[in-house]
Design an enzyme around this catalytic site. Structure first.
Site, PDB file in Angstrom:
ATOM      1  N   THR A 233      -9.136  -0.655   1.009  1.00  0.00           N
ATOM      2  CA  THR A 233      -9.809  -1.536   0.062  1.00  0.00           C
ATOM      3  C   THR A 233      -8.942  -2.748  -0.248  1.00  0.00           C
ATOM      4  OG1 THR A 233      -8.983  -0.093  -1.696  1.00  0.00           O
ATOM      5  CG2 THR A 233     -11.309   0.123  -1.096  1.00  0.00           C
TER       6      THR A 233
ATOM      7  N   LYS B  23       0.877  -1.170   0.000  1.00  0.00           N
ATOM      8  CA  LYS B  23       0.000   0.000   0.000  1.00  0.00           C
ATOM      9  C   LYS B  23       0.909   1.213   0.000  1.00  0.00           C
ATOM     10  CE  LYS B  23      -1.841  -1.656   3.886  1.00  0.00           C
ATOM     11  NZ  LYS B  23      -3.295  -1.483   3.929  1.00  0.00           N
ATOM     12  N   ARG B  24       0.372   2.431  -0.187  1.00  0.00           N
ATOM     13  CA  ARG B  24       1.221   3.611  -0.103  1.00  0.00           C
ATOM     14  C   ARG B  24       1.972   3.622   1.221  1.00  0.00           C
ATOM     15  NH1 ARG B  24       1.043   7.512  -4.322  1.00  0.00           N
ATOM     16  NH2 ARG B  24       2.393   8.664  -2.903  1.00  0.00           N
TER      17      ARG B  24
HETATM   18  C1  LIG Z   1      -6.285  -1.432  -3.776  1.00  0.00           C
HETATM   19  C2  LIG Z   1      -5.066  -0.649  -4.056  1.00  0.00           C
HETATM   20  C3  LIG Z   1      -4.623   0.329  -3.150  1.00  0.00           C
HETATM   21  C4  LIG Z   1      -5.320   0.608  -1.843  1.00  0.00           C
HETATM   22  O1  LIG Z   1      -4.679  -0.131  -0.818  1.00  0.00           O
HETATM   23  P1  LIG Z   1      -4.963   0.123   0.723  1.00  0.00           P
HETATM   24  O2  LIG Z   1      -4.196  -0.944   1.407  1.00  0.00           O
HETATM   25  O3  LIG Z   1      -6.429  -0.001   0.941  1.00  0.00           O
HETATM   26  O4  LIG Z   1      -4.438   1.491   1.028  1.00  0.00           O
HETATM   27  C5  LIG Z   1      -3.475   1.029  -3.463  1.00  0.00           C
HETATM   28  N1  LIG Z   1      -2.782   0.779  -4.596  1.00  0.00           N
HETATM   29  C6  LIG Z   1      -3.169  -0.164  -5.469  1.00  0.00           C
HETATM   30  C7  LIG Z   1      -2.348  -0.396  -6.693  1.00  0.00           C
HETATM   31  C8  LIG Z   1      -4.324  -0.903  -5.241  1.00  0.00           C
HETATM   32  O5  LIG Z   1      -4.708  -1.828  -6.132  1.00  0.00           O
END
Ligand SMILES: *Cc1c(COP(=O)(O)O)cnc(C)c1O
Length: 846
Positions: free
Chosen positions: A706, A595-596
């Site tokens: 998500t 994730k970020r």
């Molecule tokens: C789903 C998704 C995110 C969101 O990730 P979180 O863990 O909910 O912050 C970020 N980047 C990509 C490429 C994703 O597919």
């Protein structure tokens, strides 16, 4: 545009003297065509066949004509292009049919305004949604290519940072699949989110020039160009009815040019549109200047105009108040509204019917200026009185809040808004004045409440609070998970809930599309599920996954379930080897956090836990080691280029990775991997391969998340905090299938980990002191020291549970089986029924 307006009667002046629609004229022209001509259009307008032969014919035609190549000169990339163009043709046919049907039926439409659409690749998705993958796969094979290689050629469309942009993409898939008459509006950035590479363990950023090769997934609409003004001044004048009105004039103009991205639904003919705007100079060259020898200046102005949509701002959950970003926001909403209004006017309806035909969803505060722009158009250009206009505006917009983090709240300096958008600043002050007057009636003599609720923050300089403007200008406000929606009602919008009433504030828990995040990303699991359930209907009704529960007791099914997970882990291990050179054993527990990179998401806590695990491993006797579950800890994610602490976390992860992976004394009981350049395509490889994923944000900071949903849908368990959508996932899948932990105060284990970093065990200790400092001196804003002990306890439970592989497979199956609620189809239905009041419009009844 010539329009005579009678402002003496608010109702009457809604009727515009507006005539001459190109479209109506063309219709009349067409009525004069001969039978023979019409027959030709019928005959050749019918869509081409979509079987294997039809595919091959079209493929070769595109190779030879579109690409101008011969059979001797077709590599995988050309094969991708020819396949993509063949699919594109099918998409355009559907797109045309859908848009014609919507024009004819004139239903209420929904417009999703999002500065980000993180679409990823399109070819595989389109093949699956159109159900062409099998035929085309065989067709391509006979022509000498492998579909996997062809699909690999596509570059991601990465016009987003993370969750917010990907949410918009999932919502588009669901809107199309559920036959809603919907359009997305966004910007066509020349550069998407930067590419991340590692040098010496540090993040390096490289431009993402994704349009380097032609982009078959967009249709350029040179006929749709809209002039957008910046700067200038406002003058007052008296109209023919003696009313004082404002006119915004002067300044600079640039052009917004439309690019359309067709979005096909799954199992339907419906194909909706995302319209992305690109900035262009108003004229190619200022000829007078050119003649006066000011060639360079003329060219520079052209470049200035093109700058507006050049780059996506690379910040996730963080506001950076750059003037160019404000220009992007206005450019985008002004072009989109102009487009929507043009479409509305074709129907020659009264303005007060606008909210019955148009719903606009604001994805976060980024498009909030649309509220002001619509008010300006209605009052200044269309001559409506203020109150009637404001009523139309508030009935049109609804606002989704995405965060409560203070650093993410958008606010713009009043002088900056005034300079770029002088008329909008006046309107914002007026909106605020009328709003606060009403607040004052409700709470006489309460100065504090006025200051708290004001759209203007009183500081030097003053600021416009975009979230307050969005709440005041919308008829509905929603958070993105149950906890988050409750949180905003008791914190940032508390006063507004009291004033407007609780009914204005709703919850719409986020969702993900099962088409991309299971069917496409995990084809083997999708196949196993379809076989077990005996149908594919679950792809359109995810609650049907519930029926998998009866297979949990079937040992053979469990074995096959684990085999799928294992093969996905092998696929990821190969990817890791090819990109990082690191060997990982697919029989290990794969522990993923992708994730970020952000302090609130606490990748720092994860890597501190890894160091702790490493120390423990080294202290074990050989007998004790027999009992250890081998682990591969996988990280991925980009840090904003200006986010110093987040970038240090990446460096620490890579230093720990180097030390741990090189330490032969622990064999392969622990491996640490940072996979560079996390994006949608990478997520599609990583997520299906996860045993455990970490969603360990400080409680109250992650609005929803998500990726947590994506992991569980793919049979991965969660180790997480009681935050965001983790709470609702827990409610759905039950205590036994998720490892949640809560705060307990300070743990001594943390001190020894910190000491180890400070001693230099993971490289030069000095570079990490700013990172260590975030934990000490009474700061630790994100409570890592509070949570560390219970975090380690939860990790121990994971290790214990993983030892019983058969029991683990039951948990994994139940995870997938109980994720029906988190389909974006459910979320979109809720938005459509409870906020937008739009209905499905099937293009072709099945
Ligand atoms: C789903 C998704 C995110 C969101 O990730 P979180 O863990 O909910 O912050 C970020 N980047 C990509 C490429 C994703 O597919």
């Amino acid at each position: 545009m010539a329009a005579t307006v009678d402002t003496s009667d608010a109702k009457k002046h809604h009727k515009r003297t507006f005539t001459g629609f190109a479209h109506q004229d063309l219709k009349k022209e067409r009525a004069k065509w001969s039978k023979e001509t019409l027959a030709l259009w019928e005959k050749y307008g019918a869509s081409e066949p979509v079987d294997k032969d039809g595919f091959q014919k079209s493929f070769i035609r595109h190779v030879t004509t579109t690409l101008a190549r011969s059979s001797l000169n077709v590599d995988n990339f050309s094969a991708y292009q020819a396949t993509a163009h063949t699919v594109r043709d099918r998409l355009i046919e559907r797109w045309n049919v859908t848009q014609q049907a919507h024009t004819l039926k004139d239903p209420k439409r929904v417009y999703y305004f999002s500065l980000e659409f993180l679409l990823g690749r399109s070819l595989d998705n389109a093949l699956l949604n159109l159900d062409l993958k099998e035929q085309f796969g065989e067709g391509v094979k006979e022509l000498g290519f492998r579909m996997e290689d062809v699909l690999e050629q596509e570059v991601d469309a990465a016009l987003g940072n993370g969750g917010l942009g990907r949410l918009a993409a999932c919502y588009m898939d669901s809107l199309a699949t559920l036959d809603y008459p919907a359009w997305g509006y966004g910007l066509r950035y020349t550069y998407g989110i930067f590419q991340q590479r590692l040098k010496d363990g540090y993040q390096m950023e490289f431009p993402d020039y994704w349009l380097n090769f032609d982009n078959p997934w967009e249709l350029q609409r040179l006929d749709i160009a809209i002039e957008i003004r910046f700067g200038g001044s406002v003058s007052k004048y008296t109209d023919e009815n003696g009313h004082i009105r404002s006119r915004w004039e002067g300044g600079d103009a640039v052009q917004a040019v439309a690019y359309d991205v067709p979005i096909p639904g799954y199992g339907t003919k419906n194909c909706i549109n995302i319209r992305l705007w690109s900035s262009k100079p108003k004229r190619q060259f200022d000829l007078s200047r050119f003649n006066e020898g000011e060639y360079e200046q003329a060219v520079q102005e052209q470049m200035k105009a093109e700058n507006i949509t050049a780059v996506l701002y690379p910040n996730d959950n963080h506001m950076v108040g750059k003037e160019l970003r404000l220009k992007q926001q206005y450019f985008w909403v002004a072009a989109s509204l102009s487009d929507i209004i043009r479409r509305f006017k074709k129907t020659e309806r009264d303005w007060d019917q606008f909210p019955e035909k148009v719903a606009i969803q604001l994805n976060d505060t980024h498009p909030t200026l649309a509220i002001v722009e619509l008010q300006r158009i209605l009052v200044d250009e269309e001559g409506l009185n203020w109150d009637d206009a404001w009523d139309i505006v508030t009935r049109t917009f609804a606002f989704t809040n995405h965060t409560v983090l203070p650093e993410a709240m958008e606010k713009w300096p009043v002088p900056m808004v005034e300079y770029l958008l002088p008329r909008h600043m006046q309107i914002i002050f007026d909106v605020n004045l009328f709003f606060l007057q009403k607040v004052e009636q409700q709470y006489p003599n309460d100065r504090d409440v006025l200051a708290r609720m004001s759209i203007i923050e009183e500081a030097t300089p003053q600021f416009v609070r975009m979230a307050h403007l969005a709440v005041v200008g919308s008829h509905r406000v929603n958070g993105v998970a149950a906890l988050h929606s409750n949180l905003i009602k008791t914190t940032i919008f508390k006063d507004f809930v009291k004033y407007f009433g609780a009914d204005k504030f709703e919850n719409k828990t986020n969702g993900i599309t099962p088409r991309r995040w299971l069917h496409q990303a995990n084809p083997k699991l999708s196949e196993l599920i379809t076989e077990a359930l005996g149908h594919k209907k679950w792809l359109k009704d995810l609650n049907l996954l519930k029926n998998l529960e009866q297979h949990v007791k079937n040992k053979d099914f469990r074995r096959r379930w684990i085999a799928v997970k294992h093969s996905n882990k092998v696929r990821l291990a190969e990817y890791i080897k090819s990109k990082t050179g690191i060997d990982v054993n697919p029989n290990s527990l794969f522990d993923v956090q992708v994730k970020r990179i952000h302090e609130y998401k606490r990748q720092f806590m994860n890597i501190l836990g890894v160091i702790h695990r490493y120390h423990e491993l080294k202290s074990l006797t050989p007998e004790e080691r027999q009992n250890v579950v081998p682990r591969v800890v996988i990280f991925g994610g980009k840090a904003a280029p200006g986010y110093y602490i987040a970038k240090l976390v990446i460096k620490l992860i890579n230093n720990v990775s180097a030390v741990v992976n090189a330490d032969e004394s622990i064999e392969d009981l622990l491996k640490v991997v940072f996979i560079p350049d996390y994006n949608v395509s990478l997520a599609e490889i990583i997520i299906p391969a996860s045993d455990i994923s970490q969603h360990i944000s400080t409680a109250g900071t992650e609005a929803s998340g998500t990726s947590n949903m994506k992991f569980v849908l793919n049979g991965g368990l969660i180790l997480g905090t009681v935050d965001g959508a983790n709470i609702e996932i827990h409610e759905e899948i039950g205590d036994d299938n998720i490892f949640l932990y809560r705060n307990v105060p300070i743990d001594p284990a943390l001190q020894s980990v910190i000491t180890s970093i400070e001693t230099g065990n993971f490289g030069d200790a000095r570079i990490f002191s700013p990172l260590i400092n975030t934990l000490t001196f009474g700061k630790d804003y994100y409570l890592i020291s509070d949570d560390f002990g219970s975090y380690l306890d939860a990790q121990k439970l994971v290790d214990e549970a993983y030892k019983d592989q058969d029991d683990w497979s039951k948990k994994s199956i139940l995870c997938t089986a109980r994720m029906g609620f988190f389909s974006s189809d459910r979320a979109i239905r809720e938005y459509a029924e409870q906020i937008w009041e739009v209905k499905p419009v099937p293009v072709q009844p099945e």
